[in-house]
Enzyme design. Structure first.
Site, PDB file in Angstrom:
ATOM      1  N   HIS A   1      -7.873  -5.547   0.518  1.00 32.94           N
ATOM      2  CA  HIS A   1      -6.630  -4.788   0.717  1.00 32.94           C
ATOM      3  C   HIS A   1      -5.680  -5.632   1.574  1.00 32.94           C
ATOM      4  O   HIS A   1      -5.481  -5.359   2.760  1.00 32.94           O
ATOM      5  CB  HIS A   1      -6.953  -3.450   1.384  1.00 32.94           C
TER       6      HIS A   1
ATOM      7  N   ASP B   1     -10.064  -4.784  -3.837  1.00 31.50           N
ATOM      8  CA  ASP B   1      -9.469  -3.813  -2.902  1.00 31.50           C
ATOM      9  C   ASP B   1     -10.322  -2.552  -2.796  1.00 31.50           C
ATOM     10  O   ASP B   1     -10.479  -1.822  -3.776  1.00 31.50           O
ATOM     11  CB  ASP B   1      -8.058  -3.451  -3.396  1.00 31.50           C
TER      12      ASP B   1
ATOM     13  N   SER C   1       0.819  -1.205   0.000  1.00 31.94           N
ATOM     14  CA  SER C   1       0.000   0.000   0.000  1.00 31.94           C
ATOM     15  C   SER C   1       0.864   1.272   0.000  1.00 31.94           C
ATOM     16  O   SER C   1       1.606   1.511  -0.951  1.00 31.94           O
ATOM     17  CB  SER C   1      -0.962  -0.042   1.195  1.00 31.94           C
TER      18      SER C   1
END
Length: 221
Positions: free
Chosen positions: A201, A169, A118
């Site tokens: 995610h 996600d 991320s």
């Protein structure tokens, strides 16, 4: 030039072989997490990379949304200039950390890989494409490229890159990975992508296996 005082560090794991480190793998965690979050993946990587030293530094700032975690930069301001300045500062800090670790282990950029998740992927790409010398590889989970317009002037090295993302996600759309790959290809950077099915995610098993094989095969080149 501004002097960066902030010093980052985090948990590390020595080579499972017991030998002197031949590779350095740095995990860059996501927003609101800490170094321990990704260091748990080391067990999986060690089988393929028994001589690797793994470290996962805590990002330089306490997280605005989660005070017990850390952030590389704060994106809650919605001010693109402010965010970009924070990215640059975090990049300087991460670069300094990388240089110090490489020196400490007597390794070079060729021995270095970054594995990001991320916001950690955003930082890995930001730093990895701007270092003077190309590193071994970058693996990016669930990320994106920030400010692609700056790459035209700032791109210095072209490490091989593998971008992996979950198709469900809700935080960072997987299209950001597809888009990042297009940007990298435009700059003649070797990039591969994998979209994990029914994955939010997070890092799915198939993505993790791909990441491990990719890193190990790049070190054998």
């Amino acid at each position: 030039k501004f002097i960066v005082m902030s010093q980052i560090n985090g948990p590390s794991i020595l080579p499972v072989s017991g030998n002197k480190a031949k590779q350095l793998v740095i995990f860059c965690h996501g927003y609101g997490a800490d170094g321990n979050d990704l260091l748990g993946l080391t067990n999986y990587f060690q089988q393929a990379l028994p001589d690797a030293y793994f470290i996962s530094p805590n990002a330089p700032e306490n997280c605005a949304m989660n005070p017990s975690g850390y952030q590389w930069f704060d994106f809650t301001s919605n001010d693109p200039v402010l965010i970009w300045n924070k990215v640059i500062t975090a990049g300087v800090i991460l670069n300094k950390f990388i240089d110090e670790k490489l020196e400490e282990l007597n390794l070079t950029d060729k021995d270095l890989s970054l594995v990001g998740f991320s916001q950690g992927t955003m930082m890995s790409l930001h730093v990895g494409l701007r270092r003077e010398k190309s590193m071994n590889a970058i693996v990016g989970f669930s990320g994106r490229i920030i400010r692609e317009d700056t790459l035209n002037n700032e791109l210095k090295s072209k490490p091989p890159i593998y971008l992996i993302h979950g198709d469900q996600d809700p935080m960072v759309p997987y299209k950001d990975t597809i888009n990042a790959a297009k940007i990298l290809e435009k700059h003649n950077i070797e990039v591969q992508t994998h979209i994990s099915k029914n994955t939010q995610h997070s890092i799915a098993e198939d993505g993790l296996e791909i990441a491990i094989k990719f890193l190990a095969s790049n070190y054998l080149k």
